[in-house]
Design a protein around this motif. Structure first.
Motif, PDB file in Angstrom:
ATOM      1  N   ASP A  74      -0.198  -0.589  11.670  1.00 30.14           N
ATOM      2  CA  ASP A  74      -1.553  -0.791  11.224  1.00 30.14           C
ATOM      3  C   ASP A  74      -1.646  -0.420   9.798  1.00 30.14           C
ATOM      4  O   ASP A  74      -0.754   0.178   9.214  1.00 30.14           O
ATOM      5  CB  ASP A  74      -2.452   0.183  11.774  1.00 30.14           C
ATOM      6  CG  ASP A  74      -2.903   0.022  13.430  1.00 30.14           C
ATOM      7  OD1 ASP A  74      -2.755  -1.090  14.018  1.00 30.14           O
ATOM      8  OD2 ASP A  74      -3.200   0.855  14.129  1.00 30.14           O
ATOM      9  N   GLY A  75      -2.494  -1.127   9.041  1.00 30.53           N
ATOM     10  CA  GLY A  75      -2.721  -0.755   7.535  1.00 30.53           C
ATOM     11  C   GLY A  75      -4.056  -0.927   6.928  1.00 30.53           C
ATOM     12  O   GLY A  75      -4.784  -1.646   7.629  1.00 30.53           O
ATOM     13  N   ILE A  76      -4.159  -0.119   5.959  1.00 30.06           N
ATOM     14  CA  ILE A  76      -5.444  -0.386   5.192  1.00 30.06           C
ATOM     15  C   ILE A  76      -5.156  -0.397   3.701  1.00 30.06           C
ATOM     16  O   ILE A  76      -3.998   0.273   3.332  1.00 30.06           O
ATOM     17  CB  ILE A  76      -6.438   0.527   5.378  1.00 30.06           C
ATOM     18  CG1 ILE A  76      -6.123   2.013   5.347  1.00 30.06           C
ATOM     19  CG2 ILE A  76      -7.180   0.405   6.842  1.00 30.06           C
ATOM     20  CD1 ILE A  76      -7.140   3.252   5.763  1.00 30.06           C
ATOM     21  N   GLY A  77      -5.803  -1.231   3.075  1.00 31.09           N
ATOM     22  CA  GLY A  77      -5.607  -1.282   1.577  1.00 31.09           C
ATOM     23  C   GLY A  77      -6.959  -1.582   0.682  1.00 31.09           C
ATOM     24  O   GLY A  77      -7.942  -1.973   1.172  1.00 31.09           O
ATOM     25  N   ALA A  78      -6.975  -1.308  -0.657  1.00 29.40           N
ATOM     26  CA  ALA A  78      -7.800  -1.660  -1.599  1.00 29.40           C
ATOM     27  C   ALA A  78      -7.399  -1.946  -3.100  1.00 29.40           C
ATOM     28  O   ALA A  78      -6.299  -1.447  -3.310  1.00 29.40           O
ATOM     29  CB  ALA A  78      -9.007  -0.612  -1.504  1.00 29.40           C
ATOM     30  N   GLY A  79      -8.033  -2.970  -3.531  1.00 27.74           N
ATOM     31  CA  GLY A  79      -7.634  -3.357  -5.017  1.00 27.74           C
ATOM     32  C   GLY A  79      -8.093  -4.449  -5.398  1.00 27.74           C
ATOM     33  O   GLY A  79      -8.932  -5.327  -5.012  1.00 27.74           O
ATOM     34  N   SER A  80      -7.534  -5.002  -6.399  1.00 26.72           N
ATOM     35  CA  SER A  80      -7.827  -6.335  -7.096  1.00 26.72           C
ATOM     36  C   SER A  80      -7.038  -7.586  -6.753  1.00 26.72           C
ATOM     37  O   SER A  80      -5.808  -7.335  -6.468  1.00 26.72           O
ATOM     38  CB  SER A  80      -7.627  -6.280  -8.741  1.00 26.72           C
ATOM     39  OG  SER A  80      -7.830  -7.430  -9.340  1.00 26.72           O
ATOM     40  N   TRP A  81      -7.661  -8.518  -6.442  1.00 25.24           N
ATOM     41  CA  TRP A  81      -7.282  -9.840  -5.895  1.00 25.24           C
ATOM     42  C   TRP A  81      -7.562 -10.839  -6.844  1.00 25.24           C
ATOM     43  O   TRP A  81      -8.750 -10.930  -7.244  1.00 25.24           O
ATOM     44  CB  TRP A  81      -7.647 -10.272  -4.312  1.00 25.24           C
ATOM     45  CG  TRP A  81      -7.275  -9.403  -3.376  1.00 25.24           C
ATOM     46  CD1 TRP A  81      -6.635  -8.161  -3.005  1.00 25.24           C
ATOM     47  CD2 TRP A  81      -7.193  -9.934  -1.889  1.00 25.24           C
ATOM     48  NE1 TRP A  81      -6.515  -7.732  -2.091  1.00 25.24           N
ATOM     49  CE2 TRP A  81      -6.495  -8.981  -1.191  1.00 25.24           C
ATOM     50  CE3 TRP A  81      -7.719 -11.014  -1.424  1.00 25.24           C
ATOM     51  CZ2 TRP A  81      -6.609  -8.913   0.328  1.00 25.24           C
ATOM     52  CZ3 TRP A  81      -7.434 -11.054   0.064  1.00 25.24           C
ATOM     53  CH2 TRP A  81      -7.021  -9.907   0.684  1.00 25.24           C
ATOM     54  N   VAL A  82      -6.577 -11.892  -6.835  1.00 23.90           N
ATOM     55  CA  VAL A  82      -6.991 -13.224  -7.438  1.00 23.90           C
ATOM     56  C   VAL A  82      -6.493 -14.216  -6.408  1.00 23.90           C
ATOM     57  O   VAL A  82      -5.306 -14.359  -6.258  1.00 23.90           O
ATOM     58  CB  VAL A  82      -6.326 -13.404  -8.849  1.00 23.90           C
ATOM     59  CG1 VAL A  82      -6.502 -14.928  -9.396  1.00 23.90           C
ATOM     60  CG2 VAL A  82      -6.791 -12.375  -9.996  1.00 23.90           C
ATOM     61  N   SER A  83      -7.675 -14.904  -5.812  1.00 26.88           N
ATOM     62  CA  SER A  83      -7.033 -15.734  -4.866  1.00 26.88           C
ATOM     63  C   SER A  83      -8.179 -17.064  -4.612  1.00 26.88           C
ATOM     64  O   SER A  83      -9.089 -16.986  -3.934  1.00 26.88           O
ATOM     65  CB  SER A  83      -7.291 -15.158  -3.274  1.00 26.88           C
ATOM     66  OG  SER A  83      -7.109 -15.831  -2.287  1.00 26.88           O
ATOM     67  N   PRO A  84      -7.858 -18.116  -5.398  1.00 26.16           N
ATOM     68  CA  PRO A  84      -8.480 -19.248  -5.296  1.00 26.16           C
ATOM     69  C   PRO A  84      -8.612 -20.108  -4.181  1.00 26.16           C
ATOM     70  O   PRO A  84      -9.961 -20.329  -3.681  1.00 26.16           O
ATOM     71  CB  PRO A  84      -7.945 -20.328  -6.393  1.00 26.16           C
ATOM     72  CG  PRO A  84      -7.048 -19.316  -7.084  1.00 26.16           C
ATOM     73  CD  PRO A  84      -6.610 -18.292  -6.354  1.00 26.16           C
ATOM     74  N   SER A  85      -7.757 -19.838  -3.375  1.00 26.61           N
ATOM     75  CA  SER A  85      -7.860 -20.619  -2.085  1.00 26.61           C
ATOM     76  C   SER A  85      -8.871 -19.884  -0.931  1.00 26.61           C
ATOM     77  O   SER A  85      -9.452 -20.527  -0.190  1.00 26.61           O
ATOM     78  CB  SER A  85      -6.654 -20.718  -1.341  1.00 26.61           C
ATOM     79  OG  SER A  85      -6.018 -19.492  -1.021  1.00 26.61           O
ATOM     80  N   TYR A  86      -8.940 -18.372  -1.269  1.00 22.51           N
ATOM     81  CA  TYR A  86      -9.854 -17.764  -0.558  1.00 22.51           C
ATOM     82  C   TYR A  86     -11.241 -17.823  -0.756  1.00 22.51           C
ATOM     83  O   TYR A  86     -12.181 -17.753   0.117  1.00 22.51           O
ATOM     84  CB  TYR A  86      -9.317 -16.267  -0.371  1.00 22.51           C
ATOM     85  CG  TYR A  86     -10.047 -15.381   0.369  1.00 22.51           C
ATOM     86  CD1 TYR A  86     -10.179 -15.810   1.922  1.00 22.51           C
ATOM     87  CD2 TYR A  86     -10.751 -14.442  -0.027  1.00 22.51           C
ATOM     88  CE1 TYR A  86     -11.002 -14.823   2.931  1.00 22.51           C
ATOM     89  CE2 TYR A  86     -11.501 -13.426   0.997  1.00 22.51           C
ATOM     90  CZ  TYR A  86     -11.462 -13.726   2.230  1.00 22.51           C
ATOM     91  OH  TYR A  86     -12.388 -12.916   3.189  1.00 22.51           O
ATOM     92  N   CYS A  87     -11.468 -17.666  -2.157  1.00 19.41           N
ATOM     93  CA  CYS A  87     -12.953 -17.788  -2.668  1.00 19.41           C
ATOM     94  C   CYS A  87     -13.382 -18.700  -3.695  1.00 19.41           C
ATOM     95  O   CYS A  87     -14.417 -18.903  -3.883  1.00 19.41           O
ATOM     96  CB  CYS A  87     -13.179 -15.947  -3.022  1.00 19.41           C
ATOM     97  SG  CYS A  87     -12.821 -15.133  -1.874  1.00 19.41           S
ATOM     98  N   GLY A  88     -12.284 -19.492  -4.245  1.00 19.05           N
ATOM     99  CA  GLY A  88     -12.738 -20.737  -5.038  1.00 19.05           C
ATOM    100  C   GLY A  88     -12.561 -20.663  -6.515  1.00 19.05           C
ATOM    101  O   GLY A  88     -13.064 -21.307  -7.091  1.00 19.05           O
TER     102      GLY A  88
END
Length: 307
Positions: A110-124
């Motif tokens: 199991d895992g949990i995490g947090a931070g900054s993402w750059v993800s055009p395919s996920y959100c545009g």
């Protein structure tokens, strides 16, 4: 709807360290009893899919950071925020995160995490955005923010998935976010907070996990690129400059602490820390655990609504 207690710390900032300003998160004034939820056109089309399905089942992953093996009840760190370039036509993403996991000897976790993402395919779009996420390896499921039931947000102002601003500039101004993940000693739920004041965002109920209901045994601090072309045609990671170039030119995680079984924030033991790539610069002292990384090789924000 607050933690029973926040991990205590006797930590003091080492003399001579850089005083880096905090980047700002997205805040929305929602009525009491409601929380802001991100809505965007790309997200609407993938509402019922997990992040693994959105990216690819044939996924590649590269990491640059520090793996830490010990019995853990949480971790805190500051992350310098950049906006790495990710090909808008790919399903790859680039992230700068802190993460903890509970593992089983057979390899499940199991895992949990947090931070900054750059993800055009996920959100545009290609903005740096703040996300929380968790993995249920037994059910082979990964979830982000409010994507599926699990994470309970309690903060009526914090917009998960919102843009982080301003971001750092190579050889220019630097900006950080500060994140704490910890296990509540009374309720046993896993909380995430932000900022120097440890403002609660929300929690993962203990019951949704199989291997970290009591504690975790693995932490990771650093950068991750993930997706179908993450290894063969990698997106940028961090600032896309090597740690050897020094402060102001490479993404870093600083002031790292871990939470022990007495709910105290303490300095990690360097003997239990292992670089996950050779492109890592580590400076460890009694008061400071500093990590800088690079790898050379989020989201289209339409509106925030209150639910």
């Amino acid at each position: 709807m607050e933690p029973s207690s926040i991990p205590s710390s006797v930590y003091t900032k080492p003399p001579g360290t850089y005083d880096i300003p905090q980047a700002q998160f997205t805040f929305v004034e929602c009525p009491i009893g409601t929380v802001p939820v991100l809505h965007n056109s790309r997200r609407d089309h993938t509402e019922l899919q997990t992040i693994d399905e959105v990216i690819s089942k044939d996924e590649q992953q590269e990491e640059a950071g520090i793996m830490y093996l010990d019995v853990l009840y949480g971790t805190r760190a500051r992350i310098i925020i950049y906006e790495p370039k990710v090909n808008t036509n790919s399903k790859d993403r680039s992230a700068s995160v802190i993460q903890i996991n509970g593992r089983q000897k057979v390899g499940r976790a199991d895992g949990i995490g947090a931070g900054s993402w750059v993800s055009p395919s996920y959100c545009g779009d290609s903005f740096a955005r703040f996300h929380v996420y968790w993995d249920d390896d037994l059910l082979n499921k990964s979830c982000v923010d409010h994507q599926c039931p699990g994470f309970v947000q309690v903060n009526p102002k914090f917009g998960l998935g919102g843009r982080i601003q301003p971001v750092s500039v190579y050889n220019g101004p630097q900006y950080i976010i500060e994140v704490l993940i910890f296990k509540d000693p009374m309720t046993k739920n896993w909380w995430v907070t932000y900022g120097e004041q440890n403002t609660p965002i929300g929690y993962w109920p203990r019951e949704i996990f199989h291997f970290m209901r009591d504690n975790s045994d693995f932490a990771f601090w650093g950068g991750i690129v993930q997706g179908p072309t993450a290894s063969s045609d990698s997106p940028q990671m961090g600032s896309c400059h090597f740690a050897s170039e020094g402060y102001g030119k490479a993404t870093c995680v600083g002031y790292i602490q871990i939470v022990d079984n007495k709910n105290h924030l303490v300095t990690p033991n360097d003997k239990k820390a292992f670089p996950s790539t050779v492109q890592v610069l580590i400076k460890l002292s009694l008061h400071n655990f500093f990590l800088s990384w690079t790898y050379t090789s989020c989201c289209k924000f339409i509106m925030l609504g209150c639910l």
